[in-house]
Every structure is written in C-alpha cells, then in structure tokens.
Write a protein that holds these residues in place. Sequence first.
Motif, short mmCIF file in Angstrom:
data_model
loop_
_atom_site.label_atom_id
_atom_site.label_comp_id
_atom_site.label_asym_id
_atom_site.label_seq_id
_atom_site.Cartn_x
_atom_site.Cartn_y
_atom_site.Cartn_z
N TYR A 188 0.76 -1.02 0.08
CA TYR A 188 0.19 -0.09 0.00
C TYR A 188 0.74 1.31 -0.03
O TYR A 188 0.54 2.35 -0.63
CB TYR A 188 -0.92 -0.11 1.11
N HIS B 294 1.35 4.18 -3.24
CA HIS B 294 1.12 5.39 -2.83
C HIS B 294 2.29 6.26 -3.59
O HIS B 294 1.76 7.22 -4.11
CB HIS B 294 1.32 5.63 -1.45
N LYS C 60 -3.29 2.12 -5.71
CA LYS C 60 -3.35 2.11 -4.54
C LYS C 60 -5.04 2.38 -3.91
O LYS C 60 -5.73 2.01 -3.08
CB LYS C 60 -2.49 3.39 -3.67
N GLN D 265 -7.67 0.59 -1.65
CA GLN D 265 -8.01 1.34 -0.34
C GLN D 265 -9.10 0.86 0.39
O GLN D 265 -9.12 0.69 1.73
CB GLN D 265 -7.67 2.70 -0.50
#
Length: 543
Positions: free
Chosen positions: A268, A272, A279, A283
């Motif tokens: 993750y 980013h 990402k 999420q």
Amino acid sequence: MQLIKKNDIWKICFIIPLTGFLFSGCHSINYKKEDFKTAFENGKLANESYDRSLRLTHAWVQRKDSASGLIPSNFTKKKDVWEPHNAGADNYAFMVLTSYLLDKELLNGEMLQMLNQERKLTSRIKSLPDTYSFSKRSFDTAQPDKNWIVFGTSEYIKDGLVPLTEYMGPSPWRDRMMEMLGDLPEVYSVLKNIDQLGDYKVASEEVNGEMLQTLCRVYWMTGDEKYLDWAIKIGDYYLKGEHDLTQIDYLRLRDHGCEIIGGLSELYVTLHYSRPEIKKQYQPAYYRLLDKVLASGRNEDGLFYNAINPKTGTPADSKTADTFGYVFDAYYAVFLVDKKEEYRQAVLKGLRSLKKKYRNFEWEGTSHDGYADAIEGGINLYNREPESSLKEWIDSEMKVMWAMQKEDGIVGGGWPDGNFSRTNIMYSLWKTQGTHVLPWRKDIILGAEGNSDTLRIALSAVQKWHGKLTFDYKRHKENLHLPIDYPRLNQFPEWFTVDKEAKYNLEIVNQNKQQVLTGEQLINGIPLELNQNEEYHIVVTRR
C-alpha cells in the motif's frame, strides 16, 4: 588526565590524538558532567546487550556440524538438520549480523564459510534451499516438496537476508538473497489454498505476506518493475475479492500469519508513491480489513489476540499476541501516507498499556522468544512515538529476557535464539543512537543520547584502545532507496543519522577541541584513541 572543576563547568587540558582536528587548547565548554550521565548509562546497557549476543553466537558456532559446517535447527528433535526457515532465517542470519558488528574475523571466517556451505549443500531446485540432514549428508527427504521449498525460501529471505541487506548493504548475503529471488518464480507466484503445512496453520498468508514485504523492498532497492508487478499479483488476490480476509474463518494476528497484514501495508505504501491509481483501488478493501481487526481483534488494553474469526467478529485464540508490534507497524505505515489519525491512536493505546499491565508477562510461557518479539515491536514503534512509559517498559523487559540466558551463552537451544540476538542488537543500536566503535571490544563503553540535531556521546575503555568511531546514516535511503522510513518487520531502526553532504560540529569536551566535519567523514569513522579507565565526552551538532 587532569580535571579542573569550577562552577560545574569542566576545563580539560589534554589531547586525544584525533586525526585532523583544527583547534586545541584549554578553554571552557559549557557542558556539565551530568549532561552525559544518561549517555554513559546507555553505554553500559548497550555493552551488555552486545556482549550477550556475541557470547550466544560463539556458543552456537561451537555446536555446528563438523562435516557440513552448518548449525542445527535445535539441540533436541531437530539436532540432525539445518532448516532454511529455522536455522537459516531465525538464527544464522543474526549470528552474521552480530559478527558484522562485533567480530569481523568471525564474519569473514566461519560465517562466510557457513554461507558458502549452505548454498552448496542445501540448494535443491536451482538455488532454492531445502532441509539438509547431517547424518544422511544429503537432503532430509527423498523427493522435494515444492510447498516446503517455497516456505523455507520465503522465510530465509524475508526473516534473515532482507534485514541483513537493510543494515549491511551490498554483501555476499545480499547476493544469495537475489539469487534465490531470481529462481523463485519457477515454483511460486501467489500461494493459494495451502492452510496447514506441518505445524503452520496458515501457510498461504505467511508466505504471501513475507513475499509482499520482500518484493516491495527489493523493488525500491533495484528499481526493477518486475518485483512490483509480482507484488501486485499477490495484492490483487487479497484486495480485489478473490480471497477477502474479512470473510474467512481464521485470521492469525501473531507471527506465522500476521505477515499478510504487514505485507499488504508495505504494498500500500509502495503504491502510494509509485502507482497511486492501484492504491486507490485497494484502499476500500484494505481499510475494511484494518477496521475489522481493530473492531474484533483487540483486548481491553488495545493489544491483539493471537487469532480471530473475522466472519463472526470473535476471538479464535484470545491469548495476547507477543507480535503486536508487527501488526501495529501496518497501521502506523498507513497513518504516515494517509494521515489517518485513528490508526495512530490505536497504536498509542496499545503501547501505553504495556508498562501498566505487561511487565514480566508470559508472552509465550517461559520462552525468551515471546519477549524478543514483544520488545522488538516496542523498540521499532518507540523510534516513531517516543512515549516515556514505553521506554521504561522496554528497559525493564530487556532485563527479564537477559535473565533467560545460560552461563554458556545459549538461551533456549533452538532457532529462536537468533531472535534474542536480533532484539539485543536493536536495543544496543538504540542506546548508542547508531554510533559504533571499530574494532569493538568488550571493555569499551559507548553510549549516546540526543535528538535529530544534537548528539551527546560518552566513551570509556578499561584498557587503552585505538580505532574509529562511526556514525549511522539513513540506511532506508542508501541501502534500499525507500521513499520514507515506514515501520516494517525485522528492520533495525535509525536513530541519530548523518547526511553525507551536510556539515557537523564535533566537540571533544574533555579535550577542548572542535572541528567541522562532513557527514561522510562521520560515517566513515573518526580515528580515535582512548586512554585506560578514562571517560570521554563528545558532542555532535548539525550546522
């Protein structure tokens, strides 16, 4: 050395033979002896911690198999075998790091020989290792089991060789890691539907989580997109609906299972900075997982159960996980990139409970391994959130763990002994703030205290010594090229780090000397000579 004390200000009139200093002589520097008291006490703790690690390493070297040169997994049921996931990943790797810091002769001798023998004797599918039997002088099983080879390889890489690479940089151990990682795609991409593997209940989550951690770090280290592409395949499996961890019956929140939560956090964070569109897709699913664990996976003190049933939202094993820090690392990493304050507060709640209720706690019964993992998690998060109660808890629990070491240096007589060394090294690096003396010697006390701009150092030696004093650097940038220093499993936190191009004032308080040095000079080491039974005080300040 002659000390003249006037109004609690030291005036020292002698010279340490420190190469290249510009100024010397007698003049007042406004530091009191008390200003270095904490640094000196830290030095005594660091010294004991290092000494215990080295005694343990020497004791295990004495137990190696004479023919193969390899260490056994333990001294009882597995005394005849080297297992890559046990002897290699958990013990040998930290014998290497101990030697790297404290005994270069041992590093370049028996530790390097052991690596060469491991590579020669245990590689079974190309470079991928399998369990080796000393009595058979061959593999322990007649036929290779690909699942076990994948498991052993992922453990050896992530638990052992990745931490070595993060701290040491380029080395033969990094070469071994990259060799295995290059051959692994022939037998593994994403491990699916492998629950029980020997005693390991959730092998798929453990292996996939370890590989996510490895692949993300190696992606940054090399810049090669193939490693990130591989990691995304694993991420898709968990975060795009095929295997939703919130809808399974058993989710392990301690080691040998919780690696998937940390692995997904590393992916993750990586996305980013590298592929934010993916990402964004991940999420919602990742937040659901993290929120589910917070809602049903913690006790009243904010620490995690060993395992939960996500479907029912109830504990599957209500004992408290000693590896709470491994899971908290994931929450804190997400907080760093998304500024999700509730995740940071969840971390703080758990950490603030430790001093009140978890001293002399039976993390894994009477085993030192639970202490090693719990303290490791505490140190790693104290590096980000320096809570005073957490510091007191770490200091007190280190003494509990130390008391478990036997007179001959051995702790438990099995592969978890390496975790004792790993945590001792983490503790010493904290108490020295990453400074180090080369060559290291048992009678040298080196401790430090400070902040990101100023460091106070206390040094002493029982016998005369000469060598160099080195300083730490931003290893996450230099060795791995990470975009930020997010918390992650089995890392060795950075404390006082110097930038190569920056300039620093270095003052030898006891000698009334000061000089401007570059960070690169500090990293390479300052030539230094210590007289017998004298205490020296050094202050380093970024300009």
